[in-house]
Scaffold this motif. Structure first.
Motif, PDB file in Angstrom:
ATOM      1  N   HIS A 123       0.865  -1.182   0.000  1.00 29.50           N
ATOM      2  CA  HIS A 123       0.000   0.000   0.000  1.00 29.50           C
ATOM      3  C   HIS A 123       0.902   1.233   0.000  1.00 29.50           C
ATOM      4  N   ALA A 124       0.398   2.306  -0.578  1.00 30.88           N
ATOM      5  CA  ALA A 124       1.229   3.502  -0.752  1.00 30.88           C
ATOM      6  C   ALA A 124       1.236   4.382   0.493  1.00 30.88           C
ATOM      7  N   GLY A 125       2.304   5.144   0.621  1.00 30.88           N
ATOM      8  CA  GLY A 125       2.353   6.208   1.626  1.00 30.88           C
ATOM      9  C   GLY A 125       2.897   5.804   2.975  1.00 30.88           C
ATOM     10  N   THR A 126       3.370   4.574   3.111  1.00 37.64           N
ATOM     11  CA  THR A 126       3.762   4.115   4.450  1.00 37.64           C
ATOM     12  C   THR A 126       5.234   4.354   4.770  1.00 37.64           C
ATOM     13  N   ALA A 127       6.058   4.626   3.748  1.00 37.35           N
ATOM     14  CA  ALA A 127       7.510   4.606   3.966  1.00 37.35           C
ATOM     15  C   ALA A 127       7.993   5.680   4.936  1.00 37.35           C
ATOM     16  N   LEU A 128       7.483   6.886   4.788  1.00 35.64           N
ATOM     17  CA  LEU A 128       8.037   7.968   5.593  1.00 35.64           C
ATOM     18  C   LEU A 128       7.745   7.757   7.080  1.00 35.64           C
ATOM     19  N   GLY A 349      -9.151   6.956  -6.164  1.00 31.97           N
ATOM     20  CA  GLY A 349      -7.916   7.318  -5.487  1.00 31.97           C
ATOM     21  C   GLY A 349      -6.747   6.883  -6.353  1.00 31.97           C
ATOM     22  N   ALA A 350      -6.478   7.654  -7.400  1.00 32.76           N
ATOM     23  CA  ALA A 350      -5.308   7.448  -8.274  1.00 32.76           C
ATOM     24  C   ALA A 350      -5.367   6.193  -9.134  1.00 32.76           C
ATOM     25  N   MET A 351      -6.571   5.654  -9.359  1.00 26.29           N
ATOM     26  CA  MET A 351      -6.632   4.442 -10.155  1.00 26.29           C
ATOM     27  C   MET A 351      -7.738   4.496 -11.203  1.00 26.29           C
ATOM     28  N   PRO A 352      -7.710   5.486 -12.090  1.00 26.88           N
ATOM     29  CA  PRO A 352      -8.799   5.590 -13.071  1.00 26.88           C
ATOM     30  C   PRO A 352      -8.918   4.356 -13.968  1.00 26.88           C
ATOM     31  N   THR A 399      -8.860  -3.854  -0.869  1.00 23.38           N
ATOM     32  CA  THR A 399      -7.703  -3.759   0.045  1.00 23.38           C
ATOM     33  C   THR A 399      -7.376  -2.306   0.398  1.00 23.38           C
ATOM     34  N   PHE A 400      -7.560  -1.387  -0.552  1.00 19.48           N
ATOM     35  CA  PHE A 400      -7.206   0.010  -0.283  1.00 19.48           C
ATOM     36  C   PHE A 400      -8.294   0.738   0.507  1.00 19.48           C
ATOM     37  N   LEU A 401      -9.510   0.198   0.452  1.00 22.68           N
ATOM     38  CA  LEU A 401     -10.591   0.824   1.222  1.00 22.68           C
ATOM     39  C   LEU A 401     -10.363   0.649   2.727  1.00 22.68           C
ATOM     40  N   GLN A 402      -9.524  -0.335   3.069  1.00 21.54           N
ATOM     41  CA  GLN A 402      -9.193  -0.539   4.487  1.00 21.54           C
ATOM     42  C   GLN A 402      -8.706   0.758   5.119  1.00 21.54           C
TER      43      GLN A 402
END
Ligand SMILES: Cc1ncc(C[n+]2csc(CCOP(=O)(O)OP(=O)(O)O)c2C)c(N)n1
Length: 644
Positions: A123-128, A349-352, A399-402
């Motif tokens: 999932h995106a955005g977790t690294a920082l 959310g970024a997935m057209p 999965t991303f709706l989580q």
């Protein structure tokens, strides 16, 4: 693990990061080329995230030249761009050749796969945030390792990245953030930050400064006096830094933009950052798909590609006659409903493309919103729209709706707002693995008041469900699987489905199978088989609704048949079968229930859904065996009258 056939190649000799460091600088371009060849070779066969990986070849080599994993921590956001890191950390050869296949390398980074994978993701955005936690842990423990977060430009559309950014300086003095800016999310990146980054990288002063920066770095006194050099550089490039001060306002030292394909410049900037006593952000400009013409020409298609011909870029596995994907059927239906009702809006959310919303975007751009990788915002934004009589449809993978769970409960369901959720990829996403399987949505939605939760048995029913949900007074959740539908023809006009009413597809007197969604055709096959091989009378119900469940029908059957079987493409814990058990228990009906669904484990990646099902006891033979064993184990079996 590294058993690449050509032993003359440099890549075949890389067994770990020490071998990368041992290469002479002039060998690095050759290594980069060999990595690109290997990436293209393997992903053209197996599919995978070719575009992002081709873009980070030099960056990843530079990271392994300057830092030393596993002591130093490299945290890759999403981790779909981790293939190069795998190749440099002893996961090449046969293991990489089976990328995303059973027994081969995962398509993402996982702590269980290698000690070089500091943090798992998908999932995106977790690294920082995760890197900040590691850096803080290091400071608390008093150790000295470096922590580097590698974030794509689209990671900065994620709320969680911005939350972490807001906390960097209050948490640590030593953190390196790489902003890997290729201007693309999966589709073109969106939003104000993306515009800001674009302004920096196209700033005319940049080209002039680039030369000066090079000059400064050339005169580096190898690690000492770095700050003085930096301050001088900063003073002399004042105008540029006014423009680039966003990250500086968050307390990070901004370096860049750096050409992400220039190994020398990358290594110098990383060396510099390594010696800084404040958190640093290095803005690296890369080309998604670099080295593959087709990927450069179509970055969206080659973000995550199915197997393709490397010369033409054409997909090699499009089998003629395959029914359309659920996402395309959904996308066409939504565009059609939006055409006749301007209040119908589509939100992604970024997935057209992945969600099927591209059609709406093309035909009715005013009714389409790409909010970036910002699922929480997407749901809240939809809630706001719904208060003003619009009919927003959030198309977000299960999965991303989580990520938007609080918004679902607190903002949508609590206020009973008419937002429709279309949850694609419900069930397995076989090659992607645990981070991408949509196996939890029923459990997390079933407990929420006001939620209407449904799953269609085929494409036609999907369109009916969308139509029905757009007429609900409150929230509707529709889940459907990845890939092609059953081939069912979509009716000319959709119908409103009675809420909470299941559909009897086949009657039986001994066993009734309650099946959900994609399990319905499986249930029908199972029923025929049990009748043929065991002479059992087996009925099948298409449940349609998980919430509200058709308790009237269920109880009318459960009081007269000896065994109920439930089938779902979801974890058993809290899922559809649990709903059936709860309903029976509530009515004090003790009829046994055999539940078929996914066990309490994170399901790995594999070649295909069928193989993964087999690995977890869900192959058709195994299911039949379970049901027969349960039937035979029943104390008294009394055939009863036919039920509807
Ligand atoms: C929470 C979440 N939403 C959506 C996705 C789907 N997704 C995977 S990669 C990606 C774009 C990533 O773009 P960026 O971070 O810029 O990296 P790039 O691929 O361009 O290197 C998206 C939207 C995801 N992985 N996680």
């Amino acid at each position: 693990m590294n058993t690449s056939p050509s032993t003359s190649s440099l890549l075949s000799r890389i067994a770990g990061p020490a071998d990368v460091k041992a290469l002479a600088p002039e060998q690095l371009p050759q290594l980069a080329q060999e990595i690109r060849d290997e990436l293209i070779e393997v992903t053209s066969r197996n599919g995978g995230h070719i575009g992002p990986n081709l873009g980070v070849v030099e960056l990843t080599i530079a990271l392994h030249r300057v830092f030393s994993t596993p002591e130093d921590q490299l945290v890759f956001d999403v981790a779909h761009q981790g293939y190069v890191h795998k190749l440099l950390t002893g996961r090449g050869g046969e293991f990489f050749a089976k990328l995303r296949k059973t027994g081969g390398a995962s398509g993402f980074l996982t702590r269980s796969e290698s000690p070089h994978d500091a943090f798992g993701a998908g999932h995106a955005g977790t690294a920082l945030s995760a890197a900040l936690g590691m850096a803080t842990a290091r400071d608390l423990r008093g150790s000295q390792e470096h922590v580097v977060a590698v974030c794509g430009d689209a990671a900065f559309t994620c709320g969680v990245t911005l939350e972490a950014l807001n906390n960097v300086v209050s948490s640590t003095k030593r953190l390196i953030v790489i902003l890997n800016d290729n201007e693309w999310s999966i589709a073109k990146n969106v939003g104000a930050i993306s515009g800001y980054l674009n302004r920096i990288s196209t700033n005319p002063t940049y080209n002039k400064l680039h030369h000066d920066i090079e000059g400064f770095f050339k005169s580096f006194p190898s690690g000492v006096e770095m700050n003085k050099v930096y301050m001088k550089w900063k003073r002399e490039t004042k105008d540029f830094f006014v423009e680039s001060s966003l990250f500086e306002k968050f307390g990070l030292r901004y370096l860049g933009p750096v050409d992400g394909h220039n190994l020398d410049a990358l290594m110098k900037n990383l060396e510099f950052a390594k010696h800084c006593d404040v958190p640093v952000l290095i803005h690296v400009l890369t080309k998604k798909g670099k080295g593959l013409e087709a990927a450069l020409a179509s970055p969206e298609k080659f973000h995550g590609a199915s197997p393709f011909d490397p010369d033409t870029g054409e997909n090699v596995r499009s089998i003629p006659g395959t029914p359309p994907n659920y996402q395309d059927v959904f996308g066409a239906a939504l565009a059609r409903f939006a055409r006749s009702n301007p209040k119908v809006l589509g939100i992604t959310g970024a997935m057209p493309a992945g969600t099927g919303l591209s059609l709406l975007a093309k035909e009715l751009p005013g009714q389409f919103f790409d909010v970036g990788i910002a699922e929480e915002h997407a749901v809240l934004f939809a809630a706001g729209l719904a208060t003003k009589d619009f009919r927003p449809v959030c198309a977000i993978y299960s999965t991303f709706l989580q990520r938007a769970y609080d918004q679902i409960i607190h903002d949508v369901c609590l206020q009973n707002l008419p937002v429709t959720f279309c949850m694609d990829r419900a069930g397995l996403s076989a090659n992607d693995g645990a981070t991408h399987h949509g196996l939890f949505d029923l459990s997390y939605l079933r407990c929420v008041p006001n939620a209407i939760v449904m799953q269609p048995k085929d494409e036609d029913e999907l369109v009916d469900m969308l139509h029905t949900s757009l007429h609900l007074p409150g929230p509707g959740f529709i889940r459907y699987p990845r890939g092609s539908g059953t081939g069912a023809a979509v009716k000319a006009e959709p119908v409103l489905l009675p809420i909470g009413q299941a559909e009897v597809l086949r009657t039986g007197t001994q066993i009734i199978i309650w099946a959900l969604g994609g399990m319905v055709p499986e249930a029908l096959k199972l029923a025929s088989r049990l009748e043929r091989e065991e002479q059992l009378s087996v009925g099948v119900v298409n449940a349609r609704f998980v919430k509200p469940l058709d308790c009237t029908l269920l109880l009318s059957q459960a009081t007269v048949v000896p065994l109920i079987v439930t089938m779902e493409d979801h974890v058993l814990a809290g899922g559809f079968g649990s709903a059936v058990l709860e309903a029976l228990q509530e009515a004090q009906c003790t009829t046994p229930v055999e539940r078929i669904g996914w066990p309490d484990t994170f399901v790995e990646h594999g070649n295909s859904v069928d193989l993964l099902r087999a690995a977890h006891g869900l192959a058709p033979d195994e299911i039949a065996r379970k049901v027969i064993a349960r039937w035979r184990g029943l104390a008294s079996v009394k055939p009863t009258a036919d039920v509807r």
